[in-house]
Design a protein around this motif. Structure first.
Motif, PDB file in Angstrom:
ATOM      1  N   ILE A   9     -89.826 -21.395  39.951  1.00 27.52           N
ATOM      2  CA  ILE A   9     -90.501 -22.628  39.553  1.00 27.52           C
ATOM      3  C   ILE A   9     -91.837 -22.283  38.894  1.00 27.52           C
ATOM      4  CG2 ILE A   9     -91.348 -24.868  40.305  1.00 27.52           C
ATOM      5  CD1 ILE A   9     -88.305 -24.354  40.640  1.00 27.52           C
ATOM      6  N   THR A  10     -92.074 -22.845  37.722  1.00 31.57           N
ATOM      7  CA  THR A  10     -93.331 -22.629  37.024  1.00 31.57           C
ATOM      8  C   THR A  10     -94.292 -23.762  37.356  1.00 31.57           C
ATOM      9  OG1 THR A  10     -92.211 -21.504  35.196  1.00 31.57           O
ATOM     10  CG2 THR A  10     -94.435 -22.333  34.776  1.00 31.57           C
ATOM     11  N   LEU A  11     -95.456 -23.402  37.905  1.00 28.48           N
ATOM     12  CA  LEU A  11     -96.515 -24.377  38.193  1.00 28.48           C
ATOM     13  C   LEU A  11     -97.584 -24.239  37.114  1.00 28.48           C
ATOM     14  CD1 LEU A  11     -96.852 -23.904  42.066  1.00 28.48           C
ATOM     15  CD2 LEU A  11     -95.478 -25.597  40.818  1.00 28.48           C
ATOM     16  N   ALA A  33     -93.465 -19.736  41.266  1.00 29.65           N
ATOM     17  CA  ALA A  33     -93.247 -19.900  42.702  1.00 29.65           C
ATOM     18  C   ALA A  33     -91.792 -19.618  43.038  1.00 29.65           C
ATOM     19  CB  ALA A  33     -93.621 -21.313  43.138  1.00 29.65           C
ATOM     20  N   THR A  34     -91.569 -18.796  44.068  1.00 30.25           N
ATOM     21  CA  THR A  34     -90.211 -18.479  44.516  1.00 30.25           C
ATOM     22  C   THR A  34     -90.037 -18.652  46.020  1.00 30.25           C
ATOM     23  OG1 THR A  34     -90.795 -16.135  44.760  1.00 30.25           O
ATOM     24  CG2 THR A  34     -89.867 -16.818  42.631  1.00 30.25           C
ATOM     25  N   LEU A  35     -91.121 -18.941  46.733  1.00 31.25           N
ATOM     26  CA  LEU A  35     -91.083 -19.051  48.183  1.00 31.25           C
ATOM     27  C   LEU A  35     -91.559 -20.428  48.634  1.00 31.25           C
ATOM     28  CD1 LEU A  35     -92.642 -15.572  49.119  1.00 31.25           C
ATOM     29  CD2 LEU A  35     -90.206 -16.185  49.019  1.00 31.25           C
ATOM     30  N   VAL A  54     -99.394 -28.893  45.960  1.00 31.03           N
ATOM     31  CA  VAL A  54     -97.977 -29.244  45.978  1.00 31.03           C
ATOM     32  C   VAL A  54     -97.286 -28.412  47.057  1.00 31.03           C
ATOM     33  CG1 VAL A  54     -97.355 -27.555  44.187  1.00 31.03           C
ATOM     34  CG2 VAL A  54     -95.882 -29.522  44.618  1.00 31.03           C
ATOM     35  N   ASN A  55     -96.375 -29.038  47.762  1.00 27.74           N
ATOM     36  CA  ASN A  55     -95.628 -28.350  48.817  1.00 27.74           C
ATOM     37  C   ASN A  55     -94.205 -28.112  48.312  1.00 27.74           C
ATOM     38  OD1 ASN A  55     -95.021 -27.199  51.288  1.00 27.74           O
ATOM     39  ND2 ASN A  55     -94.458 -29.149  52.221  1.00 27.74           N
ATOM     40  N   LEU A  56     -93.801 -26.856  48.243  1.00 34.73           N
ATOM     41  CA  LEU A  56     -92.477 -26.501  47.753  1.00 34.73           C
ATOM     42  C   LEU A  56     -91.619 -25.976  48.893  1.00 34.73           C
ATOM     43  CD1 LEU A  56     -93.325 -24.624  44.412  1.00 34.73           C
ATOM     44  CD2 LEU A  56     -92.868 -27.050  44.776  1.00 34.73           C
ATOM     45  N   ALA A  57     -90.359 -26.395  48.902  1.00 41.91           N
ATOM     46  CA  ALA A  57     -89.399 -25.910  49.896  1.00 41.91           C
ATOM     47  C   ALA A  57     -88.198 -25.335  49.159  1.00 41.91           C
ATOM     48  CB  ALA A  57     -88.961 -27.036  50.824  1.00 41.91           C
ATOM     49  N   PHE A  58     -87.848 -24.097  49.484  1.00 45.15           N
ATOM     50  CA  PHE A  58     -86.685 -23.442  48.890  1.00 45.15           C
ATOM     51  C   PHE A  58     -85.590 -23.353  49.948  1.00 45.15           C
ATOM     52  CE2 PHE A  58     -90.119 -22.210  46.152  1.00 45.15           C
ATOM     53  CZ  PHE A  58     -89.554 -22.119  44.897  1.00 45.15           C
TER      54      PHE A  58
END
Length: 240
Positions: A9-11, A33-35, A54-58
């Motif tokens: 993911i590109t932020l 972002a990958t994690l 931003v909160n990212l979930a993989f």
């Protein structure tokens, strides 16, 4: 935001020309972002600083066993398994086959999809059938001197070995001999041979204009001369 493991993911913090400070110390406008986790950035321009988070979930992605395209011989099969069957994963073959593993006997392309939550992985496997090679160089042949003959032993996915060690699928010759080839693939071997003979085809024939059958041993016989090998000759007399 929820993504699948393996996604990148590109932020992008925007505001070209500003200065940046991400939670990992990066000072570029964009990061990858990958994690799973919290990502935040401070953007400063003209003495003013803005921040965003931003909160990212993989989510875990399903695992497909590495199966490569394969070739099978007539009468054989190959075993394919598309998943390690972790609980909660679902699977589907494009042709509706009910199990994640199967024995393939027919050639074709088999597409499998494994799903875990919102994450899916699709892979395709191509199975091709190969027959035992069949080679036929033709019947023994007589050819004209000065010409040439191309012997063709081609068979799919095969190797070739001619009588003189040549390894090409075709063999071109202009001389008389017996030629043989061995054709091999992963399913078997076949051999064939052919005998070629070259003869003079431009045959020049000379007839005498007269003869004297008076038994003086000079021109007693009427005959013709030729400079090639005659297989058959016929003489017919219609008048004196």
């Amino acid at each position: 935001n929820s993504y699948c493991s393996g996604d990148i993911i590109t932020l992008d913090a925007g505001n070209s020309g500003a200065t940046y400070l991400w939670q990992n110390g990066s000072t570029t406008q964009t990061i990858f972002a990958t994690l799973s986790g919290m990502y935040f950035v401070g953007v400063t321009t003209g003495g003013c600083t803005g921040r965003d988070t931003v909160n990212l979930a993989f989510d875990p992605s399903p695992i497909l066993f590495p199966v490569t395209d394969t070739t099978i011989c007539e009468g054989t099969s190959v075993f394919l398994d598309i998943t390690n069957i972790i609980p909660g994963f679902s699977f589907q073959w494009s042709d509706g086959y009910p199990d994640p593993y199967r024995i393939i006997e027919d050639e074709g392309t088999y597409v499998a999809t494994v799903t875990s939550g919102n994450c899916s992985r699709t892979s395709s496997f191509t199975v091709r059938k190969l027959d035992i090679p069949e080679v036929y160089l033709g019947e023994d042949t007589v050819l004209c001197i000065g010409g040439q003959w191309v012997l063709n032993a081609y068979s799919p996915s095969s190797t070739y070995l001619w009588q003189d060690g040549t390894t090409e699928p075709t063999y071109t010759t202009n001389y008389a001999a017996t030629f043989g080839v061995q054709v091999t693939n992963q399913c078997g071997i076949d051999v064939d041979s052919i005998e070629l003979e070259f003869v003079e085809c431009n045959c020049f024939v000379v007839f005498p204009s007269a003869f004297t059958p008076n038994h003086d041993l000079k021109n007693d016989e009427f005959n013709f001369k030729y400079d090639c090998l005659a297989y058959k000759s016929t003489l017919k007399i219609y008048n004196r």
